[in-house]
Design an enzyme around this catalytic site. Structure first.
Site: not given
Length: 257
Positions: A61, A153
């Protein structure tokens, strides 16, 4: 008295022998367990990391922090049985931000033949629906792409119930627009503390480093980000490495039709 003393000593010897035997057996079991776990992670100097080889579909990613990427070099890098087959690419963040290299990465990765997926970095302080609109304005999905990803997150001080409400708004807005179930990305501790069972219906892409064999999470997972220190031809910086939890048939079923 002497006979009783001898029996006591004999029992002590028997118990001590049994204890030593159990310790030895546990030692061998622990050694086998550790060797089995080590066997599933193999050091690949070319990639700069240990890779879990009991998974067959590997990917990375990226975002603008990986700078300009030579996607053909990424595609062509093969070491043993490990070759990168997919890439998650940062698309948007918050309400009005698009990653500076998203459009280039989105186009070039597809031209190189990698399966691509786009993700949105979530700001819990902002409206989930408005953030979904930001993503929709930037990302056009095609057949063969991975579902959209919500990267969540941090709480930024937002209460957990409000964070879950806004995250759910993003996911449902995306699901309604693209007609595909989006993926949730987070780390194992954040999921357990803040998302919990409210998001078990969405595929999970989970981050958990320095963990052998599989991430330590109580629920089913689809992707595992197992390292942030990988090296790949065509990328000048370190890059995150991921694996898919399944075979090629299951991977194909996940893709956009």
């Amino acid at each position: 008295m002497a006979q009783a003393s001898n029996k006591y000593i004999a029992w002590k010897i028997i118990l001590l022998s049994m204890g030593v035997g159990m310790v030895v057996m546990l030692g061998f079991a622990a050694y086998d367990w550790w060797m089995e776990r080590r066997a599933h992670f193999v050091r690949y100097p070319e990639f700069g990391i240990d890779i879990p080889v009991n998974y067959t579909i590997h990917g990375i990613d990226v975002s603008k922090y990986q700078d300009v990427i030579d996607w053909e070099s990424v595609r062509d890098m093969r070491v043993g049985n490990v070759q990168l087959g997919f890439a998650f690419i940062k698309a948007t963040e918050g309400l009005g931000n698009e990653d500076a290299l998203f459009q280039r990465n989105w186009k070039k990765s597809k031209h190189a033949g990698l399966v691509r997926g786009a993700y949105h970095f979530f700001l819990a302080t902002k409206s989930g629906k408005a953030q979904a609109e930001n993503f929709i304005n930037s990302v056009e999905l095609s057949p063969g792409d991975l579902p959209p990803v919500l990267d969540i997150e941090q709480t930024y001080g937002v209460p957990a119930d409000k964070l879950r409400e806004r995250a759910r708004d993003w996911l449902l807005t995306i699901q309604e627009y693209y007609h595909v179930t989006p993926i949730v990305y987070t780390n194992v501790d954040f999921y357990r503390q803040f998302l919990k069972d409210d998001f078990d219906g969405f595929p999970l892409w989970v981050a958990h480093y320095l963990q052998k064999e599989r991430p330590r999470t109580y629920r089913e997972w689809t992707f595992w980000q197992h390292s942030e220190l990988g090296r790949v031809n065509g990328i000048v910086t370190r890059v995150d490495f991921d694996v898919f939890n399944g075979d090629s048939v299951e991977f194909k079923k996940l893709l956009v039709n």
